[in-house]
Scaffold this active site. Structure first.
Site, PDB file in Angstrom:
ATOM      1  N   LYS A 170       3.290  -9.825 -46.877  1.00 14.65           N
ATOM      2  CA  LYS A 170       4.053  -8.927 -46.008  1.00 14.65           C
ATOM      3  C   LYS A 170       3.343  -7.574 -46.010  1.00 14.65           C
ATOM      4  CE  LYS A 170       6.819  -5.646 -46.153  1.00 14.65           C
ATOM      5  NZ  LYS A 170       6.406  -4.864 -44.990  1.00 14.65           N
ATOM      6  N   GLY A 201       7.267  -7.610 -41.057  1.00 19.16           N
ATOM      7  CA  GLY A 201       8.688  -7.268 -41.130  1.00 19.16           C
ATOM      8  C   GLY A 201       8.878  -6.099 -42.069  1.00 19.16           C
ATOM      9  N   GLY A 203      10.345  -3.931 -45.378  1.00 17.01           N
ATOM     10  CA  GLY A 203      10.469  -4.158 -46.820  1.00 17.01           C
ATOM     11  C   GLY A 203      11.837  -4.716 -47.183  1.00 17.01           C
ATOM     12  N   PRO A 204      12.901  -4.027 -46.757  1.00 16.21           N
ATOM     13  CA  PRO A 204      14.239  -4.497 -47.142  1.00 16.21           C
ATOM     14  C   PRO A 204      14.558  -5.915 -46.644  1.00 16.21           C
ATOM     15  CG  PRO A 204      14.330  -2.211 -46.450  1.00 16.21           C
ATOM     16  CD  PRO A 204      12.932  -2.692 -46.178  1.00 16.21           C
ATOM     17  N   VAL A 206      12.076  -8.628 -45.165  1.00 13.95           N
ATOM     18  CA  VAL A 206      11.114  -9.670 -45.548  1.00 13.95           C
ATOM     19  C   VAL A 206      10.636  -9.481 -46.995  1.00 13.95           C
ATOM     20  CG1 VAL A 206       8.817 -10.593 -45.049  1.00 13.95           C
ATOM     21  CG2 VAL A 206      10.386 -10.073 -43.174  1.00 13.95           C
ATOM     22  N   GLY A 207      10.352  -8.222 -47.355  1.00 16.49           N
ATOM     23  CA  GLY A 207       9.853  -7.932 -48.715  1.00 16.49           C
ATOM     24  C   GLY A 207      10.842  -8.382 -49.777  1.00 16.49           C
ATOM     25  N   GLU A 245       1.302  -1.631 -58.310  1.00  9.71           N
ATOM     26  CA  GLU A 245       0.307  -0.557 -58.147  1.00  9.71           C
ATOM     27  C   GLU A 245       1.018   0.540 -57.374  1.00  9.71           C
ATOM     28  OE1 GLU A 245      -2.624  -0.682 -59.480  1.00  9.71           O
ATOM     29  OE2 GLU A 245      -2.753  -2.809 -59.964  1.00  9.71           O
ATOM     30  N   CYS A 279      -3.743   6.729 -53.235  1.00 14.70           N
ATOM     31  CA  CYS A 279      -2.880   6.749 -54.430  1.00 14.70           C
ATOM     32  C   CYS A 279      -3.549   7.431 -55.599  1.00 14.70           C
ATOM     33  CB  CYS A 279      -2.496   5.327 -54.788  1.00 14.70           C
ATOM     34  SG  CYS A 279      -3.893   4.216 -54.795  1.00 14.70           S
ATOM     35  N   GLU A 377       4.287  13.465 -55.928  1.00 17.11           N
ATOM     36  CA  GLU A 377       3.212  12.968 -55.073  1.00 17.11           C
ATOM     37  C   GLU A 377       3.471  13.444 -53.643  1.00 17.11           C
ATOM     38  OE1 GLU A 377       3.060   8.723 -54.098  1.00 17.11           O
ATOM     39  OE2 GLU A 377       0.944   8.766 -54.605  1.00 17.11           O
TER      40      GLU A 377
HETATM   41  P1  NDP Z   1       6.196   2.053 -49.500  1.00 14.66           P
HETATM   42  O1  NDP Z   1       6.638   1.868 -50.909  1.00 14.66           O
HETATM   43  O2  NDP Z   1       7.116   2.694 -48.569  1.00 14.66           O
HETATM   44  O3  NDP Z   1       5.827   0.642 -48.868  1.00 14.66           O
HETATM   45  C1  NDP Z   1       4.920  -0.251 -49.465  1.00 14.66           C
HETATM   46  C2  NDP Z   1       5.285  -1.652 -49.056  1.00 14.66           C
HETATM   47  O4  NDP Z   1       6.526  -1.992 -49.660  1.00 14.66           O
HETATM   48  C3  NDP Z   1       5.495  -1.795 -47.555  1.00 14.66           C
HETATM   49  O5  NDP Z   1       5.038  -3.053 -47.142  1.00 14.66           O
HETATM   50  C4  NDP Z   1       7.000  -1.683 -47.439  1.00 14.66           C
HETATM   51  O6  NDP Z   1       7.527  -2.252 -46.278  1.00 14.66           O
HETATM   52  C5  NDP Z   1       7.436  -2.436 -48.680  1.00 14.66           C
HETATM   53  N1  NDP Z   1       8.804  -2.151 -49.109  1.00 14.66           N
HETATM   54  C6  NDP Z   1       9.523  -1.026 -48.924  1.00 14.66           C
HETATM   55  N2  NDP Z   1      10.768  -1.172 -49.434  1.00 14.66           N
HETATM   56  C7  NDP Z   1      10.814  -2.423 -49.967  1.00 14.66           C
HETATM   57  C8  NDP Z   1      11.839  -3.188 -50.618  1.00 14.66           C
HETATM   58  N3  NDP Z   1      13.052  -2.700 -50.825  1.00 14.66           N
HETATM   59  N4  NDP Z   1      11.540  -4.450 -51.008  1.00 14.66           N
HETATM   60  C9  NDP Z   1      10.316  -4.975 -50.796  1.00 14.66           C
HETATM   61  N5  NDP Z   1       9.318  -4.314 -50.171  1.00 14.66           N
HETATM   62  C10 NDP Z   1       9.560  -3.042 -49.767  1.00 14.66           C
HETATM   63  O7  NDP Z   1       4.792   2.789 -49.594  1.00 14.66           O
HETATM   64  P2  NDP Z   1       3.856   3.243 -48.387  1.00 14.66           P
HETATM   65  O8  NDP Z   1       3.495   2.100 -47.512  1.00 14.66           O
HETATM   66  O9  NDP Z   1       4.481   4.442 -47.792  1.00 14.66           O
HETATM   67  O10 NDP Z   1       2.516   3.613 -49.186  1.00 14.66           O
HETATM   68  C11 NDP Z   1       2.369   4.801 -49.831  1.00 14.66           C
HETATM   69  C12 NDP Z   1       2.630   4.679 -51.323  1.00 14.66           C
HETATM   70  O11 NDP Z   1       1.828   3.638 -51.885  1.00 14.66           O
HETATM   71  C13 NDP Z   1       2.224   5.910 -52.076  1.00 14.66           C
HETATM   72  O12 NDP Z   1       3.194   6.244 -53.030  1.00 14.66           O
HETATM   73  C14 NDP Z   1       0.934   5.514 -52.768  1.00 14.66           C
HETATM   74  O13 NDP Z   1       0.631   6.262 -53.892  1.00 14.66           O
HETATM   75  C15 NDP Z   1       1.157   4.080 -53.049  1.00 14.66           C
HETATM   76  N6  NDP Z   1      -0.116   3.358 -53.173  1.00 14.66           N
HETATM   77  C16 NDP Z   1      -0.530   2.947 -54.412  1.00 14.66           C
HETATM   78  C17 NDP Z   1      -1.751   2.319 -54.579  1.00 14.66           C
HETATM   79  C18 NDP Z   1      -2.185   1.843 -55.925  1.00 14.66           C
HETATM   80  O14 NDP Z   1      -3.079   0.999 -56.002  1.00 14.66           O
HETATM   81  N7  NDP Z   1      -1.621   2.326 -57.011  1.00 14.66           N
HETATM   82  C19 NDP Z   1      -2.649   2.089 -53.461  1.00 14.66           C
HETATM   83  C20 NDP Z   1      -2.114   2.528 -52.189  1.00 14.66           C
HETATM   84  C21 NDP Z   1      -0.882   3.142 -52.078  1.00 14.66           C
HETATM   85  P3  NDP Z   1       7.649  -1.428 -44.899  1.00 14.66           P
HETATM   86  O15 NDP Z   1       6.678  -2.083 -44.023  1.00 14.66           O
HETATM   87  O16 NDP Z   1       9.069  -1.618 -44.459  1.00 14.66           O
HETATM   88  O17 NDP Z   1       7.332   0.003 -45.175  1.00 14.66           O
END
Ligand code: NDP
Length: 475
Positions: A170, A201, A203-204, A206-207, A245, A279, A377
């Site tokens: 996803k 889809g 996060g809430p 499909v995730g 991560e 990140c 952050e």
């Molecule tokens: P998000 O946490 O908002 O989203 C990451 C993914 O998680 C998306 O696919 C998102 O779906 C999904 N998601 C959100 N809520 C849920 C849930 N309740 N259940 C399951 N899945 C969910 O992060 P961002 O995409 O905004 O990315 C930025 C963040 O990622 C920053 O904090 C950054 O530091 C971190 N990051 C960390 C890395 C690492 O390797 N440590 C590398 C890259 C980024 P949706 O499509 O709906 O948003």
């Protein structure tokens, strides 16, 4: 504008059930350039079932066949480099040349690298009278972010497939097109149906199916600490393995004996790559307090060398942020910091930006430990400067965040820098600006996560141990 209307499930493109779609914006122009379907929980379920059905066969394949499949995927991505670079430059906003090298070059390299590592890996060893086997963990749910979208996918999907796992991906709804192109490439690579599945889809919706489903053995998540916490909570109900991560607030520590000019230039680059949407970006700069006046001048010069501009325009060194929401969040945090007393050194929320696109000028602020901007952050082109009295003070400040992902140390004496790096509670430290190493483990301490990606370490994340006790004596 391109309309995508299907998910990739069980080796076929399946028309999406719901009419709802996500719009994908070109972050430099704000135009919608594609739409993708919003997947449902039922579609996620069906993808999990397909992955489960494919698992036994894929896990039983000779390792060389799985490695060959990864090589075919790497070749397929390579053949579509231009299209992928354009797509990600538009989705994320990274300047095209850089997007080609980093956003597309790295995933291609990673698929190829995991093919090599898989062939060379020791899949079993004798420990006394036991034979210890490494076996795939099972069905893996991969949930990925938008900032390095294809590479974050590659760092999960490639080692998972190499290990013998099957996958449901996803991707982020903000940058989903690159994942659809990957699915086309995987389809052409001829993997058995169900080995790789893609459901777009939210996060809430499909995730969370992936995080809760009893037939998913592991969730590999990259994203914010907030969402990672939620995934972890949900996954605990079925005791599945969870690799996280997450975010960071990494420090670049300039020791008193550093080459100041090189250190400031290098720290600014390590903060602003991908407009700070990285990140492991070095978003806190720690300098000796008596060098602050020189540091401010060097910072203004370094930032002036990085003009912002549309991602497809030659000469842009920094692109826009990914979305209007991300831009607004970053600007609000900077304004909050200024209201709390931060000193503006360069840029700022009112600095001029192009009329179209989600731009923020690179911004440098001086803050104090404990300030919001020193701890939270920001995920935008914002560097905060902190001063320290002595090295104990520097170590305390460097470790004074809930995160521990990246970092840097600058000193003319490498041993001195290494000694300081050992005091940092963080997963990786670049000494004097040394480059990223795709074979070395990447992951976080503290609330930056609990897994490791990259190289052999990344492959091992997707493996179980099995011990067979034998009657025959060990070697
Ligand atoms: P998000 O946490 O908002 O989203 C990451 C993914 O998680 C998306 O696919 C998102 O779906 C999904 N998601 C959100 N809520 C849920 C849930 N309740 N259940 C399951 N899945 C969910 O992060 P961002 O995409 O905004 O990315 C930025 C963040 O990622 C920053 O904090 C950054 O530091 C971190 N990051 C960390 C890395 C690492 O390797 N440590 C590398 C890259 C980024 P949706 O499509 O709906 O948003």
């Amino acid at each position: 504008m391109k309309t995508w209307d299907s998910h990739y499930i069980g080796g076929r493109w399946i028309k999406a059930q719901a009419q709802a779609t996500f719009s994908v914006h070109d972050s430099s122009t704000e135009e919608v350039f594609a739409t993708v379907p919003t997947g449902t929980a039922a579609e996620a379920e069906s993808a999990v079932r397909a992955a489960r059905a494919a698992f036994d066969g894929w896990a039983a394949l000779p390792v060389a066949e799985r490695a060959d499949a990864l090589d075919r995927i790497a070749a397929g991505l390579k053949a579509r480099t231009d299209e992928l670079a354009q797509t990600i430059a538009r989705e994320v906003g990274m300047p095209l040349k850089l997007a080609r090298a980093v956003q597309v070059g790295s995933p291609i390299w990673n698929f190829g690298n995991f093919a090599k590592l898989t062939r060379a890996f020791e899949w079993q060893e004798r420990v006394g009278h036991s034979l210890v086997l490494r076996e795939p963990v099972g069905v893996v749910g991969c949930i990925t972010p938008w900032n390095f979208p294809l590479n974050q996918i590659a760092l999960k999907v490639a080692p998972a497939l190499a290990a013998g796992c099957t996958v449901v991906l996803k991707p982020s709804e903000v940058a989903p097109i690159n994942a659809l192109i990957l699915a086309e490439v995987i389809d052409e690579a001829g993997l058995p149906p169900g080995v790789f599945n893609l459901v777009n889809g939210s996060g809430p919706e499909v995730g969370e199916v992936l995080a809760t489903h009893p037939e998913v053995d592991m969730v590999s998540f990259t994203g914010s600490t907030r969402a990672g916490r939620r995934v972890s909570e949900l996954a605990s109900q079925t005791i599945k393995r969870v690799a996280l991560e997450l975010g960071g607030k990494s420090a670049s520590v300039v020791l008193p004996d550093a080459d100041l000019e090189a250190a400031i230039k290098g720290s600014v680059s390590a903060c602003l790559l991908n407009s700070g949407q990285t990140c492991s970006a070095h978003t806190r700069l720690l300098v000796p307090e008596d060098r602050l006046p020189e540091v401010k001048e060097l910072l203004r010069t370094a930032v002036a060398r990085l003009p912002i501009g549309p991602s497809l325009e030659e000469g842009s060194k920094l692109g826009p942020l990914v979305s209007a929401a991300q831009r607004d969040r970053v600007l609000a945090l900077v304004r909050q910091g200024l209201a709390e007393g931060a000193e503006l050194i360069a840029g700022g929320p009112d600095a001029a930006v192009p009329e179209r696109g989600y731009f923020v000028q690179p911004t440098v602020l001086r803050v104090k430990p404990g300030d919001t901007l020193a701890r939270e952050e920001i995920f935008g082109p914002v560097l905060v400067v902190l001063t320290y009295r002595d090295e104990d003070d520097a170590a305390r400040i460097a470790n004074d965040t809930p995160y521990g992902l990246g970092g840097g140390v600058w000193s003319r004496d490498e041993d001195h820098a290494i000694a300081f790096a050992r005091r940092m509670r963080t997963g990786q430290v670049d000494i004097n600006g040394a480059p990223f190493n795709g074979q070395a483990p990447f992951g976080g301490y503290k609330q930056s996560g609990n897994g490791r990606e990259n190289g052999r370490y990344g492959l091992e994340e997707f493996l179980e141990y099995k011990s067979l006790q034998l009657r025959t004596a060990g070697a």
